[in-house]
Design a protein around this motif. Sequence first.
Motif: not given
Length: 207
Positions: A125-132, A150-152
Amino acid sequence: MRRIVKDPVTRRTEILEAAGELFRQQGYVHTTVNAIILKAGVAKGTFYYYFKSKEEILEAFVQGMVDRLAAAYQTLADDPKQTALEKLRQMLRGQSRIAQHEQEWMDSLHRPENRELHERLNVAIVQKIAPVFAQVIEQGNKESVFDVAAPLETIQFLLAGSQFLLESNIFGWDREEQLARSRAMQTIIERALGAEPGAFAFLGGAI
């Protein structure tokens, strides 16, 4: 009797679905490769053609679940008609974006026998959802409703912290203790994003 030959994508999906059902019913720890083979109705050689181990099928299952969730969030993030605040509220509520069988999965993750599955899911989730989420936060910066340098990185900290403290169920907090931490999380998110106080008030009553 004529043997039914299925295409590789269908066969792999069926094995994943069988494994997922067993993980949900009896937990990852108590599910064996042989049980998955029997549930899927495939030969042992067929299983090992697609997956080298139970750990590999766990990783594939987790990635598939998160990919589906990320796709739903990405559709929302790309919607030109909604403001960043509207999008983020929906994404944080989350449940409306999760199909019923996925929600049952989320509920089963809190069982001790699914601890490894839960941990891998949190990482994905941190790897794939965070960028969205970061994409929406950047939109909020442009709309002047957020102020995040720093949004991400910011959303990664918020997601990881909320998952560990509020969703892992390892602290044994009662309802009131959970509510207190949900209210604290609301304040933390609003301050981290530079949002108006109360912008995420719905989180204060979340369990």
